[in-house]
Design an enzyme around this catalytic site. Structure first.
Site, short mmCIF file in Angstrom:
data_model
loop_
_atom_site.label_atom_id
_atom_site.label_comp_id
_atom_site.label_asym_id
_atom_site.label_seq_id
_atom_site.Cartn_x
_atom_site.Cartn_y
_atom_site.Cartn_z
N SER A 138 0.85 -1.20 0.00
CA SER A 138 0.00 0.00 0.00
C SER A 138 0.88 1.24 0.00
CB SER A 138 -0.87 0.01 1.26
OG SER A 138 -1.52 1.26 1.40
N TYR A 151 -1.69 -0.96 10.31
CA TYR A 151 -1.85 -1.22 8.87
C TYR A 151 -0.57 -0.86 8.12
CZ TYR A 151 -3.92 -1.06 4.16
OH TYR A 151 -4.20 -1.26 2.83
N1 NAD Z 1 -8.68 -0.05 -1.56
C1 NAD Z 1 -7.65 0.69 -1.19
O1 NAD Z 1 -7.77 1.92 -1.01
C2 NAD Z 1 -6.31 0.03 -0.99
C3 NAD Z 1 -5.17 0.86 -0.92
C4 NAD Z 1 -3.93 0.28 -0.73
C5 NAD Z 1 -3.81 -1.10 -0.61
N2 NAD Z 1 -4.92 -1.88 -0.66
C6 NAD Z 1 -4.74 -3.32 -0.52
O2 NAD Z 1 -5.29 -3.96 -1.64
C7 NAD Z 1 -5.62 -5.31 -1.29
C8 NAD Z 1 -7.01 -5.64 -1.84
O3 NAD Z 1 -7.95 -4.81 -1.18
P1 NAD Z 1 -9.25 -4.21 -1.90
O4 NAD Z 1 -9.16 -2.73 -1.79
O5 NAD Z 1 -9.44 -4.83 -3.22
O6 NAD Z 1 -10.37 -4.65 -0.86
P2 NAD Z 1 -11.56 -5.72 -0.93
O7 NAD Z 1 -12.13 -5.74 0.43
O8 NAD Z 1 -12.43 -5.44 -2.09
O9 NAD Z 1 -10.78 -7.08 -1.22
C9 NAD Z 1 -10.05 -7.76 -0.23
C10 NAD Z 1 -10.29 -9.25 -0.40
O10 NAD Z 1 -9.49 -9.96 0.55
C11 NAD Z 1 -10.31 -10.99 1.10
N3 NAD Z 1 -9.81 -11.40 2.43
C12 NAD Z 1 -9.85 -10.68 3.58
N4 NAD Z 1 -9.34 -11.41 4.60
C13 NAD Z 1 -8.97 -12.60 4.06
C14 NAD Z 1 -8.37 -13.78 4.59
N5 NAD Z 1 -8.08 -13.88 5.90
N6 NAD Z 1 -8.11 -14.80 3.76
C15 NAD Z 1 -8.44 -14.73 2.44
N7 NAD Z 1 -9.01 -13.66 1.88
C16 NAD Z 1 -9.27 -12.60 2.68
C17 NAD Z 1 -11.69 -10.40 1.16
O11 NAD Z 1 -12.70 -11.40 1.29
C18 NAD Z 1 -11.75 -9.65 -0.16
O12 NAD Z 1 -12.22 -10.47 -1.22
C19 NAD Z 1 -5.50 -5.39 0.23
O13 NAD Z 1 -4.28 -6.04 0.57
C20 NAD Z 1 -5.47 -3.95 0.65
O14 NAD Z 1 -4.78 -3.75 1.88
C21 NAD Z 1 -6.16 -1.35 -0.87
#
Ligand code: NAD
Length: 259
Positions: A138, A151
């Protein structure tokens, strides 16, 4: 000339692949010709079918679950993987370190930090030489926002483990990189507040879409990035470049740096 971004004939495994960034990556990989398995704690059987992928259940915070999911997915896809995307994560942030509850510390660390560690530990046994591992870190690994300490620490750990694993897997020509997204419009992203922050803090003046992210993963999975390993790619709309003109104007009334 060969298509630098083609994934035809490749197999890919994507955690957190039923939603948000992971789902967009899965769809992009399928479009580029890959056979894809999405792995998630949430049942994604229907979504996988919709996008032309396989689904396996996984809890990335459980080491044996990660190993088993890789094994099952490799069987479903017909062989070892060329690309493994360690993307599953949660976005829970606390108040300050002083006030952060133990339950939040454990949840976020076990999923966002250990979840990637277990992937890096077990994926190589289910990968072909010359493959690519891509984790999702991130922008928070580099930009500290008050209250996001647990985080941010987990996401910085991902950048560190990326460099370490790149060194360890180089002998098999397996490349290891991570993507560091800025605020992205997903279930995990912070909605209107994220949009407001991005308008002020990013050079591009907007929150990211999942499609803004997907191409970067395709690049890292493909031969287009064949000599790139151990890198953390900031895909943050320019947030990390420094204060925008809009921010300067808000603070000093002038969009230029004070002389
Ligand atoms: N959305 C943002 O602003 C953002 C910014 C920076 C980084 N990220 C990172 O991107 C990645 C994806 O996030 P996103 O934004 O697509 O969110 P999202 O919530 O749409 O997707 C996250 C997915 O991870 C799954 N998940 C959660 N815990 C789990 C576990 N214990 N085992 C297996 N699967 C699990 C959820 O069911 C979901 O499908 C994450 O690592 C998040 O930290 C997101």
């Amino acid at each position: 000339m060969t298509d630098l971004f083609s994934l035809a004939g490749k197999r890919a495994f994507i955690t957190g692949g039923t939603s948000g960034i992971g789902r967009a990556v899965a769809e992009a990989f399928v479009a580029q010709g890959a056979t894809v398995a999405v792995a998630d704690i949430t049942d994604g059987t229907a979504i996988a079918k919709e996008i032309g992928a396989h689904f396996v259940s996984v809890d990335v915070s459980n080491e044996e679950s990660v190993r088993k999911a890789l094994q099952q997915a490799a069987e479903l896809c017909g062989g070892n993987f060329d690309t493994v995307v360690l993307n599953a994560g949660v976005g829970d942030v606390g108040p300050t370190f002083e006030k952060t509850k133990q339950a939040l510390i454990e949840k976020v660390t076990k999923i966002n930090h250990w979840g990637v560690l277990y992937g890096l530990k077990h994926a190589p046994a289910y990968m072909n030489d010359g493959g690519s591992i891509i984790s999702t870190s991130s922008m928070a690994a580099f930009i500290n926002l008050p209250g996001a300490g647990v985080y941010s620490a987990g996401k910085r750990a991902v950048t560190s483990m990326t460099e370490m694993a790149a060194l360890e897997l180089g002998a098999r020509s397996i490349r290891v990189n991570c993507v560091c997204p800025g605020y992205t419009a997903t279930a995990l992203g912070s909605g209107e507040e994220g949009q407001k922050l991005c308008e002020a803090f990013t050079a591009l003046g907007r929150v990211a879409t999942v499609d803004d992210m997907a191409g970067v993963y395709v690049f890292l999975a493909s031969v287009a990035s064949a000599y790139m390993t151990g890198q953390s790619l900031k895909v943050d709309g320019g947030w990390g470049c420094g204060p925008t003109e809009k921010l300067l104007e808000l603070v000093t009334g002038d969009s230029a740096a004070p002389g």
